[in-house]
Write a protein that holds these residues in place. Structure first.
Motif, short mmCIF file in Angstrom:
data_model
loop_
_atom_site.label_atom_id
_atom_site.label_comp_id
_atom_site.label_asym_id
_atom_site.label_seq_id
_atom_site.Cartn_x
_atom_site.Cartn_y
_atom_site.Cartn_z
N TYR A 192 0.82 -1.21 0.00
CA TYR A 192 0.00 0.00 0.00
C TYR A 192 0.85 1.26 0.00
N SER A 193 1.91 1.26 -0.80
CA SER A 193 2.83 2.39 -0.81
C SER A 193 2.32 3.52 -1.70
N GLU A 194 2.60 4.74 -1.28
CA GLU A 194 2.21 5.93 -2.02
C GLU A 194 2.76 5.88 -3.44
N GLY A 195 1.91 6.11 -4.43
CA GLY A 195 2.35 6.10 -5.82
C GLY A 195 2.21 4.76 -6.51
N ALA A 196 1.99 3.69 -5.73
CA ALA A 196 1.79 2.37 -6.35
C ALA A 196 0.51 2.38 -7.18
N GLU A 197 0.50 1.65 -8.27
CA GLU A 197 -0.68 1.64 -9.14
C GLU A 197 -1.77 0.73 -8.59
N LEU A 198 -3.01 1.12 -8.83
CA LEU A 198 -4.17 0.32 -8.47
C LEU A 198 -5.20 0.44 -9.57
N THR A 199 -6.16 -0.46 -9.55
CA THR A 199 -7.29 -0.36 -10.47
C THR A 199 -8.42 0.36 -9.76
N TYR A 200 -8.83 1.50 -10.31
CA TYR A 200 -9.96 2.24 -9.76
C TYR A 200 -11.16 2.03 -10.66
N LEU A 201 -12.28 1.62 -10.06
CA LEU A 201 -13.51 1.42 -10.83
C LEU A 201 -14.60 2.32 -10.30
N HIS A 202 -15.20 3.08 -11.20
CA HIS A 202 -16.36 3.91 -10.88
C HIS A 202 -17.57 3.12 -11.36
N GLY A 203 -18.35 2.58 -10.41
CA GLY A 203 -19.43 1.70 -10.85
C GLY A 203 -20.40 1.35 -9.74
#
Length: 288
Positions: A192-203
């Motif tokens: 959970y490090s700052e700047g790490a990529e994640l998938t964000y879903l708006h749904g």
């Protein structure tokens, strides 16, 4: 959990020149590597990997100012070359090992961490436990960097890029809890490090067998338990404070741990300009 984190710190300190198997260490302590890394990152403000690097370079600095050759020092702290060691050294201290060997500094030290649980009891957390059968999260997904504090401009841009009518179309598809339009974070590195990529879903959430338009992205969510936390106040500050408190207050005091899966925010109510909001934070959990 506090005892387990301190055990991890002690293991790191005893093996600064070797790789630490956090998953194996956590398993021997009765928890999972995923939960241990998430709790470490939340409480320490840095992932385990960053803490290891900082401690290695703090201790290595004493060797650098001595007479040992640099390759021997690099190997001693787990690096295969002077170049790799030099990059890590500069990232921590802000100067090269050559400068430190010549001038003796400047040096930045990372003290050994020690986790403690402070029980104040002055603030109660509004939480509930619920078990949900398998369901699906459907909507529009994007890869974005993780930002711990403040508004995430990458998420803002993703949502702003959707047609106005699309929000209403998505909301009409919602047919199970969590209800309404959702902010979903998935596929996040356990550190959970700052700047790490994640998938964000708006749904929205739909039942496992619901018909879903082909154009939408889908996250399959298996059967499992969830901890649901409520936040009210300035947005997103109040929500982020509750998120932090789950690690510092709720998980250390309750017989649950995080399990892999998406984190979900449901906006229950909001001001017109979204400066304040009432939200529910859904976190996937299992018995500790």
């Amino acid at each position: 959990m506090i005892e387990i984190l301190n055990r991890i710190v002690d293991e790191i300190e005893s093996h600064l020149g070797a790789d630490i198997d956090i998953d194996a260490l956590a398993a021997r302590s009765g928890t999972t590597g995923y939960h241990a890394r998430r709790m470490f990152s939340s409480l320490a403000g840095m992932p385990v990997s960053e803490y290891v690097r900082r401690r290695r370079m703090t201790v290595a600095a004493a060797d650098v100012v001595g007479d040992d050759d640099l390759l021997s020092i690099a190997v001693r702290y787990g690096y295969g070359s002077i170049e790799a060691f030099g990059r890590a050294f500069r990232a921590v201290h802000g100067v090269s090992h050559g400068d430190v060997r010549r001038d003796g500094g400047p040096l930045r030290s990372q003290p050994q961490l020690r986790f403690r649980l402070t029980v104040e009891g002055s603030i109660s957390m509004d939480a509930r436990i619920t078990h949900r059968p398998a369901f699906r999260l459907v909507g529009h997904a994007a890869r974005v960097p993780l930002i711990h504090e403040g508004v995430n401009p990458h998420i803002q841009a993703h949502i702003a890029g959707l047609p106005v009518e699309e929000h209403a179309r998505l909301k009409a598809l919602s047919n199970t809890e969590p209800r309404g339009l959702l902010q979903v974070s998935d596929d996040v590195d356990a550190d959970y490090s700052e700047g790490a990529e994640l998938t964000y879903l708006h749904g929205v959430a739909v039942t496992e067998n619901a018909a879903v338009p082909n154009a939408l992205d889908v996250i399959e969510v298996p059967d499992g338990s969830w901890a649901v936390f409520r936040s009210e106040g300035p947005y997103p500050a109040a929500l982020q404070s509750v998120w932090a408190a789950t690690a510092t207050e709720w998980f250390p005091s309750n017989p649950w741990r995080l399990r892999p899966g998406p984190s979900i925010v449901a906006v229950i109510d909001r001001s017109e300009d979204f400066s304040t909001a009432t939200c529910e934070l859904w976190l996937p959990i299992e018995r500790a």
